[in-house]
Design a protein around this motif. Structure first.
Motif, mmCIF file in Angstrom:
data_model
loop_
_atom_site.group_PDB
_atom_site.id
_atom_site.type_symbol
_atom_site.label_atom_id
_atom_site.label_comp_id
_atom_site.label_asym_id
_atom_site.label_seq_id
_atom_site.Cartn_x
_atom_site.Cartn_y
_atom_site.Cartn_z
ATOM 1 N N SER A 7 0.774 -1.194 -0.182
ATOM 2 C CA SER A 7 0.065 0.057 -0.233
ATOM 3 C C SER A 7 0.830 1.238 0.070
ATOM 4 O O SER A 7 0.725 2.393 -0.819
ATOM 5 N N ILE A 8 2.058 1.208 0.870
ATOM 6 C CA ILE A 8 2.781 2.405 0.957
ATOM 7 C C ILE A 8 3.682 2.673 -0.534
ATOM 8 O O ILE A 8 3.746 3.685 -1.029
ATOM 9 N N ILE A 9 3.823 1.365 -1.106
ATOM 10 C CA ILE A 9 4.532 1.677 -2.329
ATOM 11 C C ILE A 9 3.445 2.234 -3.311
ATOM 12 O O ILE A 9 3.913 3.121 -4.297
ATOM 13 N N GLY A 10 2.283 1.702 -3.344
ATOM 14 C CA GLY A 10 1.334 2.043 -4.253
ATOM 15 C C GLY A 10 0.709 3.617 -3.872
ATOM 16 O O GLY A 10 0.548 4.435 -4.880
ATOM 17 N N ASP A 11 0.926 4.104 -2.994
ATOM 18 C CA ASP A 11 0.462 5.627 -2.515
ATOM 19 C C ASP A 11 1.563 6.341 -2.952
ATOM 20 O O ASP A 11 1.482 7.585 -3.394
ATOM 21 N N LYS A 20 -0.951 10.558 2.834
ATOM 22 C CA LYS A 20 -1.230 11.102 1.293
ATOM 23 C C LYS A 20 -2.711 10.470 0.909
ATOM 24 O O LYS A 20 -3.439 11.101 0.248
ATOM 25 N N HIS A 21 -3.045 9.187 1.299
ATOM 26 C CA HIS A 21 -4.219 8.682 0.783
ATOM 27 C C HIS A 21 -5.349 9.266 1.525
ATOM 28 O O HIS A 21 -6.412 9.008 1.291
ATOM 29 N N LEU A 22 -4.894 10.084 2.741
ATOM 30 C CA LEU A 22 -6.061 10.653 3.429
ATOM 31 C C LEU A 22 -6.602 12.102 2.855
ATOM 32 O O LEU A 22 -7.603 12.647 3.271
ATOM 33 N N GLU A 23 -5.709 12.568 1.953
ATOM 34 C CA GLU A 23 -5.907 13.920 1.200
ATOM 35 C C GLU A 23 -7.202 14.093 0.632
ATOM 36 O O GLU A 23 -7.774 15.135 0.626
ATOM 37 N N SER A 24 -7.798 12.996 0.006
ATOM 38 C CA SER A 24 -8.956 13.295 -0.727
ATOM 39 C C SER A 24 -10.163 13.396 0.057
ATOM 40 O O SER A 24 -11.194 13.719 -0.358
#
Length: 397
Positions: free
Chosen positions: A117-121, A186-190
């Motif tokens: 997940s971290i790589i994908g983000d 970063k994944h929380l920004e949306s």
């Protein structure tokens, strides 16, 4: 993230300890059967216990993992992994060791999903295959350095020594993560992270593309890991390897894949992940047949066969994993990859258990019926190629 190299290095070492913890069980199979006085079936239960525990924890974690800073989750999960690994080193017998392996699996399964997940983000899709190749060299490094070293430690200091070493490395790396990695939000920004656990699973269940990705994961693992648990015992009991020569299998195979896995990633980025996966899978069919039907041959020839299996099986996993990370958007990636890890671990456990039910021991101690495991793995690999061709990247993935 500004410093991708630091991130990839840390994640690769996390993967190294996670994979090493799991891999060291296989080459020590005959040792555990002797020390704990257990059957091949009980040994397969040791292998599958980790997977089943990881399956359960992955499903539980899927409803919550995307709500938090990835770094904080990584620190919590990795601490639990270290504790479980150290617990393995003090096991007095089969029952305690089985419980300790299950505890390690609770955290180890989520750990793998979190790394992906971290790589994908943080890595764009057009460069993600190369990044996956770098992080997945942890498998190769575990084979080259980890397994031979673990076998050396086990031979000179007892089977407990490898688990003490892995646990110690994990504690040191935990401190490195605290002081080197920045917050990962970063994944929380949306603002679209789903906070209702039931809706997390509903979103996956109503997305055909994600369901195909999960089925792909299940089938591919059945086409790979059913062969793996008995490679070392088969080479030792049927081909004539001694205990230390078993390390040659992992050392040579790992050395080759260290150089080739990043190449597989770059080729996948350049020519297409499905195309590279398909070609690698074709060669995997040949390798699976060869390794499960190998007669008594020279050590050198046997090493050629095992190395080919390492190369093509590990090589096809790079584009396969990259494909799976692309079927979901960032704000849902952690939960999906956690479910994916659960499916992966379930398949791993089923594969190991199935192989244990098929493979038996002859009166002379050698193993039989291993070819049947290979035929099943070949069939599953062919189905995986067909499913892979139907996977599509999600918008914004």
């Amino acid at each position: 993230m500004k410093n991708e190299k630091t991130l990839l290095f840390v994640l690769a070492v996390v993967q190294f300890t996670d994979i090493m913890d799991f891999m060291i069980i296989m080459p020590l199979g005959s040792t555990f059967m002797r020390e704990f006085d257990i059957t091949p079936q009980q040994f397969s239960i040791i292998v599958s216990s980790y997977a089943i525990a990881a399956f359960c924890s992955g499903l539980l974690g899927a409803g919550f993992i995307d709500r938090f800073d990835r770094k904080k989750v990584l620190l919590f999960i990795y601490a639990g992994f270290a504790i479980g690994t150290l617990a393995c080193s003090i096991a007095p017998g089969f029952g305690f060791f089985l419980a300790a392996r299950s505890l390690t699996g609770v955290f180890g399964g989520i750990l793998a999903a979190l790394v992906l997940s971290i790589i994908g983000d943080n890595i764009p899709l057009e460069r993600r295959g190369a990044a996956m190749g770098i992080v997945m060299t942890a498998f190769s490094l575990a084979s080259i350095a980890g397994v031979p070293t673990g076998l050396f430690l086990a031979a000179h200091f007892g089977w407990q020594a490898p688990f003490l070493t892995i646990g110690g490395i994990a504690i040191l790396l935990w401190l490195v993560i605290v002081f080197t990695l920045p917050p990962m939000k970063k994944h929380l920004e949306s603002g679209l992270v789903q906070r209702n656990p039931l809706k997390v699973f509903k979103n996956i269940a109503t997305d055909p593309n994600q369901l195909r990705a999960l089925l792909f994961t299940l089938i591919l693992m059945l086409g790979h890991f059913s062969v793996v648990p008995f490679i070392a015992p088969y080479m030792e009991l049927n081909i004539g390897f001694d205990t230390y020569q078993i390390s040659y299998i992992y050392g040579l195979g790992g050395l080759l894949t260290v150089f080739l896995l990043p190449l597989f990633g770059k080729l996948a980025d350049r020519y297409g992940h499905i195309r590279v996966f398909t070609i690698a899978s074709f060669f995997a069919l040949i390798s699976i047949f060869a390794i499960t039907n190998l007669p008594q041959v020279s050590i050198a020839l046997a090493l050629c066969v095992t190395s080919s299996f390492f190369i093509v099986s590990s090589g096809r996993s790079v584009p396969a994993t990259t494909l799976v990370t692309s079927v979901v958007r960032p704000e849902s990636r952690g939960s999906f990859m956690s479910v994916r890890a659960s499916v992966n671990e379930l398949a791993l456990g089923l594969a190991a258990f199935m192989a244990g039910m098929i493979v038996t021991r002859r009166p002379d101690g050698s193993l039989e019926h291993y070819p049947y495991v290979g035929y099943i793995a070949i069939a599953m690999s062919i189905v995986a190629v067909l499913i892979a061709r139907k996977l599509k990247p999600a918008e914004g993935a």
